[in-house]
Design a protein around this motif. Sequence first.
Motif, PDB file in Angstrom:
ATOM      1  N   LEU A 177       0.852  -1.199   0.000  1.00 41.07           N
ATOM      2  CA  LEU A 177       0.000   0.000   0.000  1.00 41.07           C
ATOM      3  C   LEU A 177       0.885   1.246   0.000  1.00 41.07           C
ATOM      4  O   LEU A 177       0.586   2.231   0.660  1.00 41.07           O
ATOM      5  CB  LEU A 177      -0.950  -0.019   1.208  1.00 41.07           C
ATOM      6  CG  LEU A 177      -2.031  -1.099   1.181  1.00 41.07           C
ATOM      7  CD1 LEU A 177      -2.830  -1.099   2.470  1.00 41.07           C
ATOM      8  CD2 LEU A 177      -2.960  -0.938  -0.012  1.00 41.07           C
ATOM      9  N   GLY A 178       1.995   1.200  -0.750  1.00 46.44           N
ATOM     10  CA  GLY A 178       2.944   2.300  -0.783  1.00 46.44           C
ATOM     11  C   GLY A 178       2.659   3.310  -1.881  1.00 46.44           C
ATOM     12  O   GLY A 178       1.571   3.362  -2.463  1.00 46.44           O
ATOM     13  N   LEU A 179       3.685   4.112  -2.187  1.00 51.40           N
ATOM     14  CA  LEU A 179       3.549   5.232  -3.120  1.00 51.40           C
ATOM     15  C   LEU A 179       3.224   4.780  -4.544  1.00 51.40           C
ATOM     16  O   LEU A 179       2.503   5.472  -5.273  1.00 51.40           O
ATOM     17  CB  LEU A 179       4.837   6.061  -3.092  1.00 51.40           C
ATOM     18  CG  LEU A 179       4.796   7.456  -3.721  1.00 51.40           C
ATOM     19  CD1 LEU A 179       3.641   8.284  -3.181  1.00 51.40           C
ATOM     20  CD2 LEU A 179       6.125   8.165  -3.492  1.00 51.40           C
ATOM     21  N   LEU A 208      -7.561  -2.674   2.809  1.00 48.84           N
ATOM     22  CA  LEU A 208      -7.465  -2.095   1.462  1.00 48.84           C
ATOM     23  C   LEU A 208      -8.582  -1.076   1.224  1.00 48.84           C
ATOM     24  O   LEU A 208      -8.331   0.018   0.697  1.00 48.84           O
ATOM     25  CB  LEU A 208      -7.545  -3.211   0.414  1.00 48.84           C
ATOM     26  CG  LEU A 208      -7.498  -2.780  -1.054  1.00 48.84           C
ATOM     27  CD1 LEU A 208      -6.220  -2.015  -1.369  1.00 48.84           C
ATOM     28  CD2 LEU A 208      -7.624  -4.000  -1.963  1.00 48.84           C
ATOM     29  N   ILE A 209      -9.796  -1.411   1.632  1.00 48.55           N
ATOM     30  CA  ILE A 209     -10.938  -0.498   1.470  1.00 48.55           C
ATOM     31  C   ILE A 209     -10.691   0.794   2.250  1.00 48.55           C
ATOM     32  O   ILE A 209     -11.015   1.897   1.786  1.00 48.55           O
ATOM     33  CB  ILE A 209     -12.251  -1.166   1.939  1.00 48.55           C
ATOM     34  CG1 ILE A 209     -12.622  -2.349   1.021  1.00 48.55           C
ATOM     35  CG2 ILE A 209     -13.397  -0.158   1.982  1.00 48.55           C
ATOM     36  CD1 ILE A 209     -13.009  -1.982  -0.388  1.00 48.55           C
ATOM     37  N   GLY A 213     -10.396   4.537   0.728  1.00 49.84           N
ATOM     38  CA  GLY A 213     -11.169   5.652   1.291  1.00 49.84           C
ATOM     39  C   GLY A 213     -10.311   6.875   1.546  1.00 49.84           C
ATOM     40  O   GLY A 213     -10.718   8.014   1.269  1.00 49.84           O
ATOM     41  N   LEU A 214      -9.085   6.663   2.047  1.00 50.48           N
ATOM     42  CA  LEU A 214      -8.167   7.779   2.298  1.00 50.48           C
ATOM     43  C   LEU A 214      -7.733   8.436   0.989  1.00 50.48           C
ATOM     44  O   LEU A 214      -7.626   9.667   0.906  1.00 50.48           O
ATOM     45  CB  LEU A 214      -6.938   7.281   3.064  1.00 50.48           C
ATOM     46  CG  LEU A 214      -7.181   6.824   4.508  1.00 50.48           C
ATOM     47  CD1 LEU A 214      -5.938   6.172   5.095  1.00 50.48           C
ATOM     48  CD2 LEU A 214      -7.622   8.006   5.373  1.00 50.48           C
ATOM     49  N   PRO A 221     -11.082  11.978  -5.587  1.00 48.25           N
ATOM     50  CA  PRO A 221     -12.490  11.785  -5.187  1.00 48.25           C
ATOM     51  C   PRO A 221     -13.317  10.999  -6.204  1.00 48.25           C
ATOM     52  O   PRO A 221     -14.413  10.528  -5.883  1.00 48.25           O
ATOM     53  CB  PRO A 221     -13.022  13.220  -5.049  1.00 48.25           C
ATOM     54  CG  PRO A 221     -12.101  14.056  -5.882  1.00 48.25           C
ATOM     55  CD  PRO A 221     -10.763  13.404  -5.808  1.00 48.25           C
ATOM     56  N   ASP A 222     -12.788  10.842  -7.434  1.00 47.56           N
ATOM     57  CA  ASP A 222     -13.529  10.107  -8.475  1.00 47.56           C
ATOM     58  C   ASP A 222     -13.334   8.594  -8.394  1.00 47.56           C
ATOM     59  O   ASP A 222     -13.954   7.841  -9.139  1.00 47.56           O
ATOM     60  CB  ASP A 222     -13.087  10.571  -9.874  1.00 47.56           C
ATOM     61  CG  ASP A 222     -13.381  12.042 -10.114  1.00 47.56           C
ATOM     62  OD1 ASP A 222     -14.280  12.579  -9.434  1.00 47.56           O
ATOM     63  OD2 ASP A 222     -12.709  12.653 -10.962  1.00 47.56           O
TER      64      ASP A 222
END
Length: 314
Positions: A177-179, A208-209, A213-214, A221-222
């Motif tokens: 879940l990195g850059l 992951l969800i 969300g973050l 936001p899309d």
Amino acid sequence: MESAADTIKRIFGDSQRSLGAEMSETTSRYERLRNASFPQPASTRFIAVANQKGGVGKTSTTVNIAAALAQAGSHVLVIDMDPQGNASTAFGIRHSSGDSSVYDVLEGRLDISEVKQPCEAFDGLEVVPSSIDLSGAELEVASMEERTYLLKHALERFLARSDEHFDYVFVDCPPSLGLLVINAMCAVNEMLIPIQAEYYALEGLGQLINTIGLVQEHYNPDLLVSTMLVTMFDRRTLLSREVFEEVKKHYPNIVLETTIPRTVKISEAPSFGQTVIGYDPRGIGAVAYVEAALEIARRSPSVLAAIESKQGEH
């Protein structure tokens, strides 16, 4: 005239548990798919395939869905964002250390048009390869401005200058879940999440969800979780069926009806520089992935409408 499915059924018998029944069913499904029509999306679909848990069939899902759609006539671009370069391997694409790759794109040295390579096995499928060089990219780009949007800007520049229209752009993410994964999530507007049919699947899915969300809140936001696909499914076990039902209960509108079986051919194919679609086209793994691709294609109108609605909110 007797069909191939009927011949197999006659030879091996009609027991639902027999090898013959499975072969017969797979042959019937393969024959139905040969006549199926794959609708093209009204506009390009940008899809990142991600799961921070390793070994869930993430890259297998990316390459085989992409291959199935290309085989059905879609124009597909696959961006390999995993330093292991497994997607590049499965497509038979050059990706040794020092070769032009997505690493050069992220660092601004090359354009996607200079890096992408055609996949010889499937017309209309092109690949932006990855190599082990990408493994140091997260540290190198950490101090850059707009470091989360490097892939997004590169993709926008490429598409703005290109005469080519792509029906689908897939980004294969590393198991983290990195850059690099955040870059992928910022460059697309859809997430496809493969979920292994095992006990801990939902536990990892929650993490992951939460990350998605973050990203939605701070960067993109899309972004929409449009698709979930249950992989390594064994219909003979109660556990697989329970995991599928549990995921379906939590996410009823986005889980595909198709499940991907646990089969050696899917994991064997990349060692020959192929997808299972090319390596074993009549096998149960290839048939399942083509069925999943057909479901994804047929869902395009509702997914694109949901993305448009999301964009209209801000």
